[in-house]
Design an enzyme around this catalytic site. Structure first.
Site, PDB file in Angstrom:
ATOM      1  N   ARG A   9       0.841  -1.182   0.000  1.00 17.59           N
ATOM      2  CA  ARG A   9       0.000   0.000   0.000  1.00 17.59           C
ATOM      3  C   ARG A   9       0.887   1.246   0.000  1.00 17.59           C
ATOM      4  O   ARG A   9       2.079   1.173   0.301  1.00 17.59           O
ATOM      5  CB  ARG A   9      -0.905   0.010   1.231  1.00 17.59           C
ATOM      6  CG  ARG A   9      -1.989  -1.042   1.214  1.00 17.59           C
ATOM      7  CD  ARG A   9      -2.650  -1.174   2.590  1.00 17.59           C
ATOM      8  NE  ARG A   9      -3.207   0.088   3.052  1.00 17.59           N
ATOM      9  CZ  ARG A   9      -3.544   0.333   4.322  1.00 17.59           C
ATOM     10  NH1 ARG A   9      -3.357  -0.599   5.255  1.00 17.59           N
ATOM     11  NH2 ARG A   9      -4.074   1.490   4.665  1.00 17.59           N
ATOM     12  N   SER A  11       0.429   4.076   1.858  1.00 20.31           N
ATOM     13  CA  SER A  11       0.452   4.882   3.078  1.00 20.31           C
ATOM     14  C   SER A  11       1.855   4.910   3.675  1.00 20.31           C
ATOM     15  O   SER A  11       2.683   4.035   3.420  1.00 20.31           O
ATOM     16  CB  SER A  11      -0.528   4.312   4.103  1.00 20.31           C
ATOM     17  OG  SER A  11      -0.045   3.102   4.647  1.00 20.31           O
ATOM     18  N   ASP A  84      -5.142  -7.006   8.921  1.00 19.75           N
ATOM     19  CA  ASP A  84      -5.952  -6.679   7.754  1.00 19.75           C
ATOM     20  C   ASP A  84      -6.196  -7.884   6.848  1.00 19.75           C
ATOM     21  O   ASP A  84      -6.969  -7.782   5.891  1.00 19.75           O
ATOM     22  CB  ASP A  84      -5.276  -5.581   6.917  1.00 19.75           C
ATOM     23  CG  ASP A  84      -5.223  -4.243   7.622  1.00 19.75           C
ATOM     24  OD1 ASP A  84      -6.068  -4.015   8.512  1.00 19.75           O
ATOM     25  OD2 ASP A  84      -4.338  -3.436   7.300  1.00 19.75           O
ATOM     26  N   THR A 127     -12.035   6.832  17.121  1.00 15.92           N
ATOM     27  CA  THR A 127     -11.600   5.533  16.623  1.00 15.92           C
ATOM     28  C   THR A 127     -12.566   5.070  15.549  1.00 15.92           C
ATOM     29  O   THR A 127     -13.749   5.414  15.580  1.00 15.92           O
ATOM     30  CB  THR A 127     -11.529   4.484  17.751  1.00 15.92           C
ATOM     31  OG1 THR A 127     -11.085   3.229  17.196  1.00 15.92           O
ATOM     32  CG2 THR A 127     -12.884   4.263  18.413  1.00 15.92           C
ATOM     33  N   SER A 129     -12.440   1.709  14.984  1.00 14.17           N
ATOM     34  CA  SER A 129     -12.432   0.289  15.339  1.00 14.17           C
ATOM     35  C   SER A 129     -13.611  -0.051  16.234  1.00 14.17           C
ATOM     36  O   SER A 129     -13.763   0.507  17.318  1.00 14.17           O
ATOM     37  CB  SER A 129     -11.121  -0.065  16.060  1.00 14.17           C
ATOM     38  OG  SER A 129     -11.222  -1.296  16.743  1.00 14.17           O
ATOM     39  N   ARG A 132     -12.199  -1.428  19.619  1.00 11.24           N
ATOM     40  CA  ARG A 132     -11.756  -0.406  20.565  1.00 11.24           C
ATOM     41  C   ARG A 132     -12.944   0.358  21.135  1.00 11.24           C
ATOM     42  O   ARG A 132     -12.955   0.714  22.316  1.00 11.24           O
ATOM     43  CB  ARG A 132     -10.775   0.554  19.882  1.00 11.24           C
ATOM     44  CG  ARG A 132      -9.422  -0.097  19.557  1.00 11.24           C
ATOM     45  CD  ARG A 132      -8.504   0.856  18.829  1.00 11.24           C
ATOM     46  NE  ARG A 132      -7.220   0.228  18.517  1.00 11.24           N
ATOM     47  CZ  ARG A 132      -6.606   0.326  17.343  1.00 11.24           C
ATOM     48  NH1 ARG A 132      -7.151   1.033  16.370  1.00 11.24           N
ATOM     49  NH2 ARG A 132      -5.445  -0.275  17.142  1.00 11.24           N
ATOM     50  N   ARG A 149     -10.890   8.186  10.720  1.00 11.10           N
ATOM     51  CA  ARG A 149     -10.148   7.463   9.697  1.00 11.10           C
ATOM     52  C   ARG A 149      -8.989   8.340   9.242  1.00 11.10           C
ATOM     53  O   ARG A 149      -8.837   9.468   9.660  1.00 11.10           O
ATOM     54  CB  ARG A 149     -11.052   7.133   8.497  1.00 11.10           C
ATOM     55  CG  ARG A 149     -12.121   6.076   8.710  1.00 11.10           C
ATOM     56  CD  ARG A 149     -11.585   4.652   8.723  1.00 11.10           C
ATOM     57  NE  ARG A 149     -10.679   4.354   7.639  1.00 11.10           N
ATOM     58  CZ  ARG A 149     -11.038   4.051   6.392  1.00 11.10           C
ATOM     59  NH1 ARG A 149     -12.307   4.025   6.066  1.00 11.10           N
ATOM     60  NH2 ARG A 149     -10.132   3.770   5.477  1.00 11.10           N
ATOM     61  N   GLY A 150      -8.170   7.802   8.347  1.00  8.65           N
ATOM     62  CA  GLY A 150      -7.027   8.554   7.834  1.00  8.65           C
ATOM     63  C   GLY A 150      -5.723   7.918   8.258  1.00  8.65           C
ATOM     64  O   GLY A 150      -5.686   6.996   9.081  1.00  8.65           O
ATOM     65  N   ASN A 151      -4.618   8.411   7.679  1.00 10.86           N
ATOM     66  CA  ASN A 151      -3.319   7.847   8.037  1.00 10.86           C
ATOM     67  C   ASN A 151      -2.917   8.300   9.446  1.00 10.86           C
ATOM     68  O   ASN A 151      -3.583   9.134  10.066  1.00 10.86           O
ATOM     69  CB  ASN A 151      -2.258   8.216   6.998  1.00 10.86           C
ATOM     70  CG  ASN A 151      -2.054   9.718   6.858  1.00 10.86           C
ATOM     71  OD1 ASN A 151      -2.056  10.445   7.856  1.00 10.86           O
ATOM     72  ND2 ASN A 151      -1.872  10.196   5.645  1.00 10.86           N
ATOM     73  N   ARG A 155      -4.343  11.385  11.939  1.00 12.52           N
ATOM     74  CA  ARG A 155      -4.994  11.117  13.225  1.00 12.52           C
ATOM     75  C   ARG A 155      -4.263  11.823  14.368  1.00 12.52           C
ATOM     76  O   ARG A 155      -4.900  12.398  15.258  1.00 12.52           O
ATOM     77  CB  ARG A 155      -5.057   9.614  13.466  1.00 12.52           C
ATOM     78  CG  ARG A 155      -5.854   8.859  12.409  1.00 12.52           C
ATOM     79  CD  ARG A 155      -6.012   7.411  12.761  1.00 12.52           C
ATOM     80  NE  ARG A 155      -6.403   6.613  11.609  1.00 12.52           N
ATOM     81  CZ  ARG A 155      -6.950   5.409  11.672  1.00 12.52           C
ATOM     82  NH1 ARG A 155      -7.177   4.853  12.843  1.00 12.52           N
ATOM     83  NH2 ARG A 155      -7.264   4.750  10.584  1.00 12.52           N
TER      84      ARG A 155
END
Length: 310
Positions: A9, A11, A84, A127, A129, A132, A149-151, A155
């Site tokens: 990926r 990222s 993942d 989060t 998740s 979590r 969300r996001g890298n 965050r």
């Protein structure tokens, strides 16, 4: 043509992880780094940033395009975050090596507060998740869970700017990116049982393409056994973005101990089981997976119709 092409990926975290594996594979094969190249692939999961993955197809959206490149012969190895990777491998592919695991814990990050317990009444926790979320609400049912969300850098920036009172991230990703200084504290493996495979990497290849020096050099036996147990539990619990599932295995001497759980997304119910096996038998990996399946099935049975997936 390079000797080895690694699909990854795009990222920052994925590139950092794949870069680590690139250097390790080159060293194991005795190749100059120029002969082991990274091939960046944009996945559907990376393109969708405004919704939880469970709304659009689950975590497989982070692996699908890279696996297609493997099957098509455009890359030779894929590097994934193990958490993942779906429970079942696509036909023709296999996880050839699982390197030594990083820190499996979740990290607590906040501009103004030191711990989850110190957050104000009705505090905002960021989060994406479900696990979590459920674990946090078990301890603090007053918290307001907000989608994040996001890298990792995005965050961390939003946490630093006060968009949330706190956020939770995997410690392993922060460590691999050199961002551990952002962590206020680490959440216990008991209260915040990690996602199955958290902190581990999966090096995926085509079946029949595993007889290489890099596989023998990078595959870590203890990590592979622990992951086999955790992913066995994940299969039994239908672990995905749609269910709040945790699992963590540890090894001491010749004993593997696994704890796994399922939670109601609102934190009002929690079902957990633990068990252990001796690893001196003839097929320790199979035994580890069977332990995970058995404990996961016990949790599933205990939850029964009460379990809630969203």
């Amino acid at each position: 043509m390079p000797t080895i092409r690694i699909g990854t990926r795009r990222s920052a975290l994925a590139l950092a992880q794949s870069g680590m594996m690139q250097r390790a594979i080159a060293a194991a094969m005795g190749l100059p780094i120029e002969e082991v190249v990274l091939v960046e692939i944009v996945t559907t999961g990376d393109q969708i940033q405004d919704r939880r993955l469970m709304e659009v197809g689950g975590k497989a959206l982070f692996t699908k395009e890279i696996e297609e490149a493997l099957l098509d012969g455009r890359v030779d190895i894929a590097v994934h975050s193990m958490k993942d990777v779906p429970a079942e491998q696509p036909p023709g592919l296999t996880i050839a090596a699982i390197p030594e695991r990083e820190d499996a814990r979740d990290a607590f990050i906040s501009r103004d507060f030191d711990t989850l317990e110190a957050l104000p009444q009705g505090g905002r926790l960021g989060t994406a998740s479900l696990r979590r979320q459920a674990q946090a609400l078990t301890l603090r049912p007053d918290l307001q869970i907000e989608m994040l969300r996001g890298n990792i850098d995005t965050r961390l920036r939003r946490a630093a700017e006060g968009d949330f009172d706190a956020i939770l991230l995997a410690a392993s990703g922060l460590n691999r990116l050199g961002r551990a200084e952002s962590v206020r504290g680490y959440l216990s493996l008991d209260a915040f049982l990690p996602a199955p495979g958290q902190g581990a990497l999966a090096l995926q290849t085509r079946e029949g393409d595993t007889d290489h020096a890099w596989v023998r050099a990078l595959d870590d036996r203890d990590t592979r056994l622990a992951i086999a147990a955790e992913r066995g539990a994940m299969v039994a619990l239908e672990g995905s973005c749609r269910t709040a599932v945790g699992a963590h295995a540890s090894i001491a001497g010749t004993t593997l101990t696994l704890t796994t759980e399922m939670l109601a997304p609102d934190g009002t119910a929690r079902w957990r089981r633990s068990g252990h096996i001796d690893l001196t038998g003839p097929d320790a990996e199979h035994s580890a997976r069977e332990l995970g399946l058995a404990l996961g099935q016990q949790v599933h049975a205990a939850a029964g119709d009460q379990r809630v997936a969203v």
